[in-house]
Design a protein around this motif. Structure first.
Motif, PDB file in Angstrom:
ATOM      1  N   ILE A 111       0.837  -1.204   0.000  1.00  0.00           N
ATOM      2  CA  ILE A 111       0.000   0.000   0.000  1.00  0.00           C
ATOM      3  C   ILE A 111       0.869   1.251   0.000  1.00  0.00           C
ATOM      4  CG2 ILE A 111      -1.629   1.350   1.373  1.00  0.00           C
ATOM      5  CD1 ILE A 111      -2.924  -1.215   2.263  1.00  0.00           C
ATOM      6  N   ALA A 112       1.897   1.260   0.855  1.00  0.00           N
ATOM      7  CA  ALA A 112       2.792   2.421   0.914  1.00  0.00           C
ATOM      8  C   ALA A 112       3.505   2.635  -0.413  1.00  0.00           C
ATOM      9  CB  ALA A 112       3.807   2.216   2.042  1.00  0.00           C
ATOM     10  N   GLN A 113       3.949   1.542  -1.026  1.00  0.00           N
ATOM     11  CA  GLN A 113       4.649   1.653  -2.304  1.00  0.00           C
ATOM     12  C   GLN A 113       3.719   2.173  -3.397  1.00  0.00           C
ATOM     13  OE1 GLN A 113       6.192  -2.043  -3.761  1.00  0.00           O
ATOM     14  NE2 GLN A 113       7.604  -1.084  -5.196  1.00  0.00           N
ATOM     15  N   SER A 114       2.490   1.712  -3.406  1.00  0.00           N
ATOM     16  CA  SER A 114       1.536   2.163  -4.419  1.00  0.00           C
ATOM     17  C   SER A 114       1.195   3.641  -4.240  1.00  0.00           C
ATOM     18  CB  SER A 114       0.261   1.319  -4.341  1.00  0.00           C
ATOM     19  OG  SER A 114       0.543  -0.043  -4.548  1.00  0.00           O
ATOM     20  N   LEU A 115       1.033   4.086  -2.990  1.00  0.00           N
ATOM     21  CA  LEU A 115       0.743   5.496  -2.750  1.00  0.00           C
ATOM     22  C   LEU A 115       1.914   6.383  -3.161  1.00  0.00           C
ATOM     23  CD1 LEU A 115      -1.035   5.275   0.726  1.00  0.00           C
ATOM     24  CD2 LEU A 115      -2.086   5.764  -1.473  1.00  0.00           C
TER      25      LEU A 115
END
Length: 433
Positions: free
Chosen positions: A336-340
């Motif tokens: 999730i952090a990488q996608s954001l």
């Protein structure tokens, strides 16, 4: 920051402890400016009667999304502590909790910890509209139970802080069967033996009483294990009795002890909020702040991530995906952090250095022959987030190397055309290499 923990947020940008996954996203001063000025409501329109005014809009946006989630049959209500030791009129002290100081939230969730509703304790607990006032603890249950459909035969569990005969009657009138431990002074009309008398009869001894309140039948059971436990329900009783193992100090071995069915059901389905607390505590966001609404905001971010992971696991189980291929909570949160962090990045920008895969080397050869559309890097292609096929109005050449086909299918995230039919599946091959 919840995955890679450092004592101070400035250390993520320092030379000694620099973390590229954080420091490369934004400058340190920009991060501190956002944290300093972040608000969730207009301070000029203050509401003195609402202690949660600063986060009221955040609560109002989260609750409908939680309440719209599909519910399992077994649901439970319990209190949750948000760790906080600063100055606040909302701060509570509960000595038996792992985090003794903090904000108290009442949560409705299923047995795995999926949140369906919550209510922040702000000093008062009024009954919901159209419901009788049965005390502060009972009003909380009635308020959270509004999202439960009585016609679907959901079963609700709670502990002795909430339980009372009036609560069981109010829930039964809504069509919600309930079960919970009860304090003995709240069981009017039911008399049980003292713990000393049950202790003489031995562990596993139980007594059952029945009470009818406003034409609602309630069964109460007192079971003696290490001490007496009182449980009441509108749908369960002591029968059938099962055998469980307990350690006997005198005999120094495990012995079989009788356990009523109502006790077994409570122990099996009551731990939903405890499971939620454990999942949040694994990778909690630890960012210090003097503003009380920051602590609530970070807690809700953790709660939403856990909810998303539980829904992801539910969908994987429905699709028969093996557990070994499913992401755990750490990998899910990191993705999730990488996608954001990838939001708004220019995927068509040229990357310096040698190509890192066969696809990129073949694509470089294709570029030498003439102008071609850029493709994203391997990190973006293989992140497994948001890559959905969609049909374009124009047919173009397939961007997968050594494929000469033309197709109208393209990736919604990579924005490149790829073959996807019964003979070729360049779409999957492009995102796997």
């Amino acid at each position: 920051m919840s995955v890679i923990r450092l004592p101070r947020s400035r250390m993520y940008w320092s030379n000694a402890c620099r973390v590229n996954q954080v420091a490369d996203v934004m400058p340190r001063d920009r991060w501190e400016e956002i944290k300093h000025y972040i608000h969730f409501n207009d301070n000029t329109a203050t509401n003195n009667s609402d202690r949660l005014f600063k986060i009221r809009r955040l609560i109002d946006s989260l609750l409908p999304k939680f309440q719209a989630l599909p519910q399992d049959q077994m649901l439970s209500i319990d209190e949750q502590m948000v760790p906080f030791k600063g100055r606040s009129v909302l701060k509570q002290y509960i000595p038996k909790k792992p985090y003794k100081w903090g904000y108290k939230i009442f949560v409705l969730c299923d047995t795995k910890g999926l949140v369906h509703s919550f209510d922040i304790y702000a000093g008062t607990s009024d009954p919901p509209p159209g419901s009788p006032d049965i005390g502060a603890s009972g009003n909380i249950v009635l308020k959270l139970a509004q999202v439960i459909e009585g016609s679907v035969n959901h079963l609700l569990y709670f502990d002795n802080w909430f339980s009372s005969l009036d609560l069981f009657v109010a829930l039964a009138n809504r069509g919600i069967p309930a079960l919970g431990t009860v304090r003995e002074n709240r069981l009017r009309g039911c008399s049980f033996s003292k713990d000393k008398e049950l202790k003489k009869k031995g562990r596993g001894t139980f007594e059952e009483q029945q009470a009818v309140v406003d034409r609602v039948e309630i069964r109460a059971v007192k079971w003696f294990d290490n001490r007496g436990v009182n449980v009441a329900s509108t749908f369960a009783s002591a029968q059938p009795v099962s055998l469980i193992e307990r350690w006997d100090r005198k005999q120094r071995r495990k012995v079989s002890v009788e356990c009523p069915s109502i006790i077994t059901l409570y122990n099996k389905f009551m731990g939903g909020v405890d499971a939620l607390d454990a999942l949040i505590a694994y990778y909690r966001i630890h960012i210090r702040s003097k503003k009380f609404y920051h602590r609530f905001f970070f807690h809700f971010v953790d709660m939403v991530v856990v909810n998303g992971w539980l829904l992801y696991r539910r969908d994987c189980d429905n699709l028969n995906v093996p557990r070994k291929k499913q992401k755990d909570l750490l990998a899910f949160k990191a993705s999730i952090a990488q996608s954001l962090c990838m939001q708004g990045k220019d995927l068509s920008a040229k990357k310096r250095g040698r190509p890192s895969s066969d696809v990129e080397r073949e694509f470089q050869k294709k570029q030498r022959r003439g102008p071609t559309k850029a493709i994203p890097t391997k990190d973006v292609r293989a992140d497994a987030v948001g890559h959905w096929p969609q049909i374009d109005s124009l047919r173009q050449c397939c961007k997968f190397p050594k494929c000469t086909g033309h197709t109208s299918f393209k990736c919604a995230k990579c924005d490149v055309h790829l073959c996807l039919n019964k003979n070729k599946n360049c779409f999957c091959a492009f995102h796997e290499c």
